[in-house]
Design an enzyme around this catalytic site. Sequence first.
Site, PDB file in Angstrom:
ATOM      1  N   SER A   1       5.099 -10.210  -5.055  1.00 20.31           N
ATOM      2  CA  SER A   1       4.505 -10.828  -3.878  1.00 20.31           C
ATOM      3  C   SER A   1       4.614 -12.351  -4.013  1.00 20.31           C
ATOM      4  O   SER A   1       5.732 -12.872  -4.071  1.00 20.31           O
ATOM      5  CB  SER A   1       3.062 -10.360  -3.715  1.00 20.31           C
ATOM      6  OG  SER A   1       2.567 -10.688  -2.437  1.00 20.31           O
TER       7      SER A   1
ATOM      8  N   ASP B   1       7.318  -2.488   3.917  1.00 18.57           N
ATOM      9  CA  ASP B   1       6.345  -3.506   3.516  1.00 18.57           C
ATOM     10  C   ASP B   1       5.799  -4.230   4.748  1.00 18.57           C
ATOM     11  O   ASP B   1       6.539  -4.936   5.439  1.00 18.57           O
ATOM     12  CB  ASP B   1       7.016  -4.500   2.568  1.00 18.57           C
ATOM     13  CG  ASP B   1       6.022  -5.422   1.864  1.00 18.57           C
ATOM     14  OD1 ASP B   1       4.918  -5.622   2.402  1.00 18.57           O
ATOM     15  OD2 ASP B   1       6.360  -5.919   0.773  1.00 18.57           O
TER      16      ASP B   1
ATOM     17  N   HIS C   1       3.912  -2.509   0.451  1.00 20.64           N
ATOM     18  CA  HIS C   1       4.000  -3.715  -0.378  1.00 20.64           C
ATOM     19  C   HIS C   1       4.035  -3.402  -1.870  1.00 20.64           C
ATOM     20  O   HIS C   1       4.519  -4.203  -2.660  1.00 20.64           O
ATOM     21  CB  HIS C   1       2.835  -4.651  -0.062  1.00 20.64           C
ATOM     22  CG  HIS C   1       2.992  -6.017  -0.651  1.00 20.64           C
ATOM     23  ND1 HIS C   1       4.136  -6.766  -0.521  1.00 20.64           N
ATOM     24  CD2 HIS C   1       2.137  -6.785  -1.395  1.00 20.64           C
ATOM     25  CE1 HIS C   1       3.993  -7.921  -1.147  1.00 20.64           C
ATOM     26  NE2 HIS C   1       2.795  -7.958  -1.683  1.00 20.64           N
TER      27      HIS C   1
END
Length: 417
Positions: free
Chosen positions: A288, A363, A395
């Site tokens: 991320s 995602d 995600h």
Amino acid sequence: DGSLVKMLFEEKNDKYVEPEKPLYFLSNDPSKFVWFSERDGWNHLYLYNTDGELLKQLTSGDWVVTEFLGVDRKGEDFFIVGTKESPIERHLYKINFIDYKNPKKLTADLGTHAILKHNSTKFFIDKFSSLTVPNKITIFDDLGNGIGLIHNSENPIENYAVGAIDIFTIKADDDSTDLYCRMVYPSNFDTAKTYPVIVYVYGGPHNQLVLNKWDYSKYAFWFKYMAQNDYIVFTVDNRGTSNRGLDFEQATFRNLGTVEIADQLKGIEYLKKQPFVNSNRIGVYGWSYGGFMTTSLMTRTDNVFKVGVAGGAVIDWNYYEVMYTERYMDTPQTNFEGYSKANLLNYITNLKGKLLHVHGTLDPVVVWQQTLQYAKKAAENNIPLDYYPYLGHEHHVLDKDKLHLYNKISNYFLDNL
């Protein structure tokens, strides 16, 4: 009918404000409430009345309140969790509304205390852990007197060959700011040998990786696994991460990926001074914001890192969600330079090491388009880039595919670093 009744007060800052906690009305006096604010540079508590009048600042100092647990039935004391002892610990405090400048610490053991209160605030359950204590659950009263032990976990990896974990500080490039670091050593660590290093990074807002606590996350066990394979795993919480005060958090404002890189390179500077570190074999992994940082470190640091794995990486902040991005970067129209400087498409030709991108195809947080455009730009410039999509995942890669993911990540480092 939705019409304005009254504005009680405003929070203002020349960069941004982000109130994240509700106001807490006092059960014994609903004309008063407690409010979280970083207005003095640290996340503290303020007492207001319902006319919007500030009655007093209840907590202060170079530390932050992380939780407000409530008020006792007499309305004399309130209870908080905070970092007064250390940014890498959490403790419970009892504070009197009148003598509020002298908090009383109710937890003793050095480490992280997760507190569950009884509705009366007369009793508390304390789930405690540290680097060496997996999980100890006790109950105590509002004076800090222990009542009993509920559970004391055995070390689940006691019979495994795992290396030591060390927490320490280094200085940022301003020579004054402390940066907390964590080092996971190989299980058969020998100071006469040299070891490759994997830097695990997040680096973004609202995350703190280095804590004096037992970590049961998938990452923690993977760190130990790679340490068993003779890698050192290193982490530094750079400026921009949480629970270190507003100046620390806002150091990255309008320039995501700049101060963070500088602080990560101070970590590398420290590593290279250690005689047991192989300076030619340093890798980096993150997910991320950590994927953004991994890709940044692979392409904006003059080839300091040999191998990187980036999961769910932000590539261009123009494609990230508005609330988050414009809080920390302002709008693209008012901060063209900041967005351009952080756009990793602009550095892809600098990639010389081995870089693997992985991304969930569904995602909703960091949209797939982010790394797809990076892969497209790599192909256009004949830049070698390894890429693996996880079909149907959001995600984070979950369920049995997580085993595939961590085998892939592990083997990528084992084969290339």
